[in-house]
Design a protein around this motif. Sequence first.
Motif, short mmCIF file in Angstrom:
data_model
loop_
_atom_site.label_atom_id
_atom_site.label_comp_id
_atom_site.label_asym_id
_atom_site.label_seq_id
_atom_site.Cartn_x
_atom_site.Cartn_y
_atom_site.Cartn_z
N GLN A 34 -0.96 -7.64 17.87
CA GLN A 34 -0.18 -6.56 17.26
C GLN A 34 -0.85 -6.14 15.97
N ALA A 35 -0.90 -4.84 15.71
CA ALA A 35 -1.49 -4.33 14.48
C ALA A 35 -0.77 -4.95 13.28
N SER A 55 8.95 -6.89 4.55
CA SER A 55 8.54 -5.50 4.66
C SER A 55 9.78 -4.63 4.78
N GLU A 56 9.83 -3.57 4.03
CA GLU A 56 10.92 -2.61 4.11
C GLU A 56 10.74 -1.69 5.30
N VAL A 57 9.49 -1.29 5.54
CA VAL A 57 9.19 -0.37 6.64
C VAL A 57 7.99 -0.93 7.39
N VAL A 58 8.14 -1.11 8.68
CA VAL A 58 7.04 -1.57 9.52
C VAL A 58 6.70 -0.44 10.49
N PRO A 59 5.55 0.18 10.29
CA PRO A 59 5.19 1.29 11.19
C PRO A 59 4.92 0.79 12.61
N LYS A 60 5.27 1.60 13.58
CA LYS A 60 5.00 1.28 14.99
C LYS A 60 3.57 1.71 15.28
N LEU A 61 2.71 0.73 15.56
CA LEU A 61 1.31 1.01 15.82
C LEU A 61 0.89 0.38 17.14
N ASN A 76 0.84 -1.18 0.00
CA ASN A 76 0.00 0.00 0.00
C ASN A 76 0.89 1.24 0.00
N ALA A 77 1.57 1.48 -1.11
CA ALA A 77 2.47 2.62 -1.20
C ALA A 77 2.91 2.81 -2.65
N LYS A 78 3.67 3.87 -2.87
CA LYS A 78 4.26 4.13 -4.19
C LYS A 78 5.76 4.00 -4.05
#
Length: 186
Positions: free
Chosen positions: A89-90, A67-73, A6-8
């Motif tokens: 965990q989200a 995953s390259e980036v895992v947001p902290k949620l 879900n990104a560009k």
Amino acid sequence: MQVTGNAKFRDYWGIEYMSLKHVDLADFHVDPLSKEVLENGETRFYRWHQDTPLYENLPGKATLLHSEVVPKLPNQEIGFENGEVMELQAGATTFISGARAFQLLSPEQQGFALNTTIQYAPKVYEFIRDCKASSDGLGIANFGREQPMMNCQLGIGIKSRCFRYIWEEGDRVYFRQLKGALMLNR
């Protein structure tokens, strides 16, 4: 290989440009949770699925999640129909024991499962793209919205596949998903 997200992205692993949009809970469930409920930390299972094409090509031998980036949620909660609540965990992926699910079936249901095959539509996920999931993510809630078969053809010589609904390997039991099935055969 399939890339989802879900990104560009620009210049990612040799790919000049990608714009990815992953279907979310609000888009996929027939009765989505409200924005307020989601903001309160509640969620539900997205959908039960298998990481396999379900047509022509045999299922893959492995699935890789990267995953390259895992947001902290913050953690989320899933409520079940029996009133139980589970914190997770989200973005977590949950797994189900096919062996335990099989044990919970009645002898008649086990016999049905062991003696049934599933024929899937060609391009099964395209076939069900306008269908919405039930709130538990286990099935389709609104049948009749499937794509016409002529929109799901893959090309010359490519056809839908038929698989056993359930198979056993030692003490492991595997179920096929029912979403996208054209018919069950006994």
